[in-house]
Motif scaffolding. Structure first.
Motif, PDB file in Angstrom:
ATOM      1  N   GLY A  87     -40.598   2.752 -14.569  1.00 56.49           N
ATOM      2  CA  GLY A  87     -40.709   2.491 -15.971  1.00 56.49           C
ATOM      3  C   GLY A  87     -40.290   3.682 -16.798  1.00 56.49           C
ATOM      4  N   MET A  88     -41.336   4.791 -16.648  1.00 55.69           N
ATOM      5  CA  MET A  88     -41.350   6.038 -17.288  1.00 55.69           C
ATOM      6  C   MET A  88     -39.822   6.830 -16.903  1.00 55.69           C
ATOM      7  SD  MET A  88     -43.907   9.243 -16.884  1.00 55.69           S
ATOM      8  CE  MET A  88     -44.917   8.427 -17.916  1.00 55.69           C
ATOM      9  N   VAL A  89     -39.511   6.783 -15.674  1.00 58.20           N
ATOM     10  CA  VAL A  89     -38.335   7.573 -15.449  1.00 58.20           C
ATOM     11  C   VAL A  89     -36.927   6.860 -16.114  1.00 58.20           C
ATOM     12  CG1 VAL A  89     -36.753   8.073 -13.601  1.00 58.20           C
ATOM     13  CG2 VAL A  89     -39.017   8.214 -13.214  1.00 58.20           C
ATOM     14  N   ALA A  90     -37.176   5.473 -16.386  1.00 63.05           N
ATOM     15  CA  ALA A  90     -36.311   4.718 -16.871  1.00 63.05           C
ATOM     16  C   ALA A  90     -36.013   4.957 -18.527  1.00 63.05           C
ATOM     17  CB  ALA A  90     -36.181   3.041 -16.711  1.00 63.05           C
ATOM     18  N   SER A  91     -37.261   5.189 -18.832  1.00 64.15           N
ATOM     19  CA  SER A  91     -37.442   5.694 -20.561  1.00 64.15           C
ATOM     20  C   SER A  91     -36.570   6.929 -20.799  1.00 64.15           C
ATOM     21  CB  SER A  91     -38.806   5.307 -20.859  1.00 64.15           C
ATOM     22  OG  SER A  91     -39.280   6.702 -20.320  1.00 64.15           O
ATOM     23  N   LEU A  92     -36.468   7.787 -19.464  1.00 65.14           N
ATOM     24  CA  LEU A  92     -35.707   9.146 -19.988  1.00 65.14           C
ATOM     25  C   LEU A  92     -34.173   8.738 -19.836  1.00 65.14           C
ATOM     26  CD1 LEU A  92     -38.181  11.480 -17.766  1.00 65.14           C
ATOM     27  CD2 LEU A  92     -38.340  10.554 -20.042  1.00 65.14           C
ATOM     28  N   GLY A  93     -33.847   7.503 -19.238  1.00 67.52           N
ATOM     29  CA  GLY A  93     -32.182   7.440 -19.085  1.00 67.52           C
ATOM     30  C   GLY A  93     -31.911   7.952 -17.702  1.00 67.52           C
ATOM     31  N   LEU A  94     -32.773   8.201 -16.750  1.00 67.58           N
ATOM     32  CA  LEU A  94     -32.394   8.570 -15.539  1.00 67.58           C
ATOM     33  C   LEU A  94     -32.192   7.545 -14.558  1.00 67.58           C
ATOM     34  CD1 LEU A  94     -34.751  11.513 -15.403  1.00 67.58           C
ATOM     35  CD2 LEU A  94     -32.411  11.723 -15.935  1.00 67.58           C
ATOM     36  N   PRO A  95     -31.045   7.458 -13.894  1.00 77.07           N
ATOM     37  CA  PRO A  95     -30.589   6.206 -12.945  1.00 77.07           C
ATOM     38  C   PRO A  95     -31.324   6.577 -11.410  1.00 77.07           C
ATOM     39  CG  PRO A  95     -28.892   7.699 -12.977  1.00 77.07           C
ATOM     40  CD  PRO A  95     -29.970   8.391 -14.104  1.00 77.07           C
ATOM     41  N   SER A  96     -32.072   7.777 -11.182  1.00 72.66           N
ATOM     42  CA  SER A  96     -32.202   8.021  -9.866  1.00 72.66           C
ATOM     43  C   SER A  96     -33.141   9.123  -9.943  1.00 72.66           C
ATOM     44  CB  SER A  96     -31.124   8.532  -8.930  1.00 72.66           C
ATOM     45  OG  SER A  96     -30.362   9.709  -9.540  1.00 72.66           O
ATOM     46  N   VAL A  97     -33.976   9.387  -8.881  1.00 73.99           N
ATOM     47  CA  VAL A  97     -34.862  10.300  -8.736  1.00 73.99           C
ATOM     48  C   VAL A  97     -34.817  11.318  -7.654  1.00 73.99           C
ATOM     49  CG1 VAL A  97     -36.623   9.326 -10.016  1.00 73.99           C
ATOM     50  CG2 VAL A  97     -36.451   8.860  -7.513  1.00 73.99           C
ATOM     51  N   PRO A  98     -35.166  12.545  -7.150  1.00 74.04           N
ATOM     52  CA  PRO A  98     -35.179  13.330  -6.032  1.00 74.04           C
ATOM     53  C   PRO A  98     -36.360  13.122  -5.568  1.00 74.04           C
ATOM     54  CG  PRO A  98     -35.910  14.753  -8.062  1.00 74.04           C
ATOM     55  CD  PRO A  98     -35.427  13.514  -8.454  1.00 74.04           C
ATOM     56  N   ALA A  99     -36.112  12.684  -4.341  1.00 76.95           N
ATOM     57  CA  ALA A  99     -37.353  12.103  -3.498  1.00 76.95           C
ATOM     58  C   ALA A  99     -37.208  12.807  -2.055  1.00 76.95           C
ATOM     59  CB  ALA A  99     -37.391  10.601  -3.437  1.00 76.95           C
ATOM     60  N   LEU A 100     -38.490  12.968  -1.437  1.00 73.73           N
ATOM     61  CA  LEU A 100     -38.594  13.463   0.105  1.00 73.73           C
ATOM     62  C   LEU A 100     -38.358  12.259   0.716  1.00 73.73           C
ATOM     63  CD1 LEU A 100     -42.060  15.207  -0.396  1.00 73.73           C
ATOM     64  CD2 LEU A 100     -39.753  16.309  -0.190  1.00 73.73           C
ATOM     65  N   ARG A 101     -37.704  12.533   1.939  1.00 70.76           N
ATOM     66  CA  ARG A 101     -37.295  11.280   2.864  1.00 70.76           C
ATOM     67  C   ARG A 101     -38.667  10.648   3.307  1.00 70.76           C
ATOM     68  NH1 ARG A 101     -39.195  12.138   7.801  1.00 70.76           N
ATOM     69  NH2 ARG A 101     -39.110  13.855   8.860  1.00 70.76           N
TER      70      ARG A 101
END
Length: 438
Positions: free
Chosen positions: A182-196
């Motif tokens: 929810g926090m990431v969405a509140s920033l308007g970001l549709p994706s995140v950089p994640a480790l595999r």
């Protein structure tokens, strides 16, 4: 000296035949100290639950983006509120407009004016306080409320109050929770950089084990451990590699371990790590890898193995090895040793930072009845915790505590942790509880 021997030599009081729970945790923290996973990928937000961040997420905006109302009510200039007002004083204002969420109100304001405002609506310029509507009496374009029910600035949320533009919102190594999504969405970001995802291969061992779908036979039991381990790994967010059921045949065991090491970062086995005549897993592990075999001072879950299996038998054990966790065969012991030891180790391997990889904090509760316990080992007893109004929660022991009894594990919502030096517990005594995820 091997990696296992190096770690053992550095641990004070290391005794593989009587290793404490704390000793196991310290050993594994050293064994998996460097994160195994380094490859990263961009992951859509809806697919990111449980994933580990590959880098900090810096907020590109203020959250909220503007000063806004925390209540449905009336916004006004709080300068008219005075600390020395009589207790029964009231304030009357003229309502000159309505501010709705999503639309800024930009009308003209004079002294003594108020704007009806909805939760989340932008605060009109020059107004800094909101009186909740439940405190108000409205008569036409006039609103009246008691002067002493609030102070200047109440019920106003400031721009950037949650997150400031340019500041880290989430840190590298954090495992994404529903709130983090929810926090990431509140920033308007549709994706995140994640480790595999961490790849974990697992299998059960034993001639007495039946796969699902096989007909029952005398002396045999169905393989519950694979499904317990599958659930634990899936909930953790790992990529799981199910290698099935392996019979008590050394050649087959060796081939399966080599296959697992070539496909995964970690390997989990259940059964075969004690010293029984048919427990070939121990000997095969020792032949293939750099291994330690323990008798842990705990109940349930005494026998356990840990080590490194090279991905190629021509290569040295480090680097290029899969970490192997050899768990006991009893169903409850598998779950307890996973939660106590394997889960924190896997979280470190996944790239979680120390706080995210730490075991869950223990809850204090009062024992509903006496619990028998001998000092000299750590016990994990299945329990059911319930809330008690105005007091510590209460925990009762949940059914049969046998290490093969899964029904009481299903009934339990926590594990009563009776520590190494602890003795008998009387009814009403405080105990520690490791809460289980629902």
């Amino acid at each position: 000296m091997s990696r296992i021997a190096d770690i053992a030599a550095a641990l004070a009081g290391y005794d593989p035949q009587a290793l404490s729970v704390g000793g196991v945790q310290a050993f594994l923290a050293q064994l998996v100290a460097p994160a195994v996973v380094s490859e990263r990928e961009e992951v859509a937000l809806r697919e990111a639950l449980g994933r580990v961040l590959a880098e900090d997420i810096v907020s590109p905006v203020n959250v909220p983006p503007h000063d806004n109302s925390a209540m449905d009510g009336f916004a006004f200039d709080g300068a008219i509120l005075r600390d020395d007002s009589p207790t029964d004083a009231s304030i009357e204002l003229r309502v000159v407009g309505t501010a709705l969420a999503g639309t800024a109100w930009r009308g003209a304001l004079a002294a003594g004016d108020a704007v009806r405002i909805m939760t989340g609506a932008v605060m009109p310029e020059g107004l800094d306080t909101v009186i909740p509507q439940e405190f108000c009496k409205v008569d036409g374009d006039r609103v009246r409320f008691p002067a002493k029910v609030l102070r200047r600035g109440d019920n106003r949320r400031f721009a950037g109050e949650d997150l400031m533009q340019g500041q880290p919102a989430l840190r590298r190594g954090e495992r994404l929770s529903p709130a983090a999504l929810g926090m990431v969405a509140s920033l308007g970001l549709p994706s995140v950089p994640a480790l595999r995802r961490l790849r974990v291969a697992y299998f059960s061992t034993g001639d007495e084990i039946l796969s699902l779908g096989e007909p029952p036979r005398e002396g045999a039991v169905y393989d519950s451990n694979r499904y317990t381990v599958f659930g634990l790994l899936t909930r953790l967010g790992c990529e799981v590699v199910d290698l099935g059921l392996v019979r008590d045949d050394p050649a087959t065991l060796a081939a399966t371990l080599q296959q697992a090491a070539s496909q995964a970062d970690a390997i989990i086995t259940s059964g075969g790590v004690s010293v029984g005549a048919a427990d070939h897993t121990r000997a095969v592990m020792q032949q293939l890898g750099d291994m330690a075999f323990w008798r842990v001072a705990m109940r349930p879950g005494r026998p356990m193995a840990v080590g490194l299996v090279p991905r190629s038998q021509q290569a040295p054990p480090q680097p290029g090895s899969a970490v192997l966790f050899g768990l006991p065969g009893n169903p409850v012991a598998v779950m307890v040793t996973f939660l106590a030891f394997v889960r924190p180790a896997l979280l470190r391997m996944m790239g979680c930072h120390e706080i995210a990889a730490a075991p869950p904090p223990l809850l204090r509760a009062r024992a509903a009845s006496a619990i028998r316990k001998k000092p000299g080992r750590t016990e994990y007893q299945r329990g059911f915790v319930r809330a008690v109004a105005g007091a510590l929660p209460e925990v009762r022991i949940a059914g049969n505590q046998g290490s093969g009894v899964l029904s009481s594990m299903v009934e339990a919502n926590g594990l009563v942790v009776l520590h190494h030096d602890q003795g008998n517990v009387a009814a009403g005594d405080e105990v520690d509880v490791m809460m289980l995820e629902a």
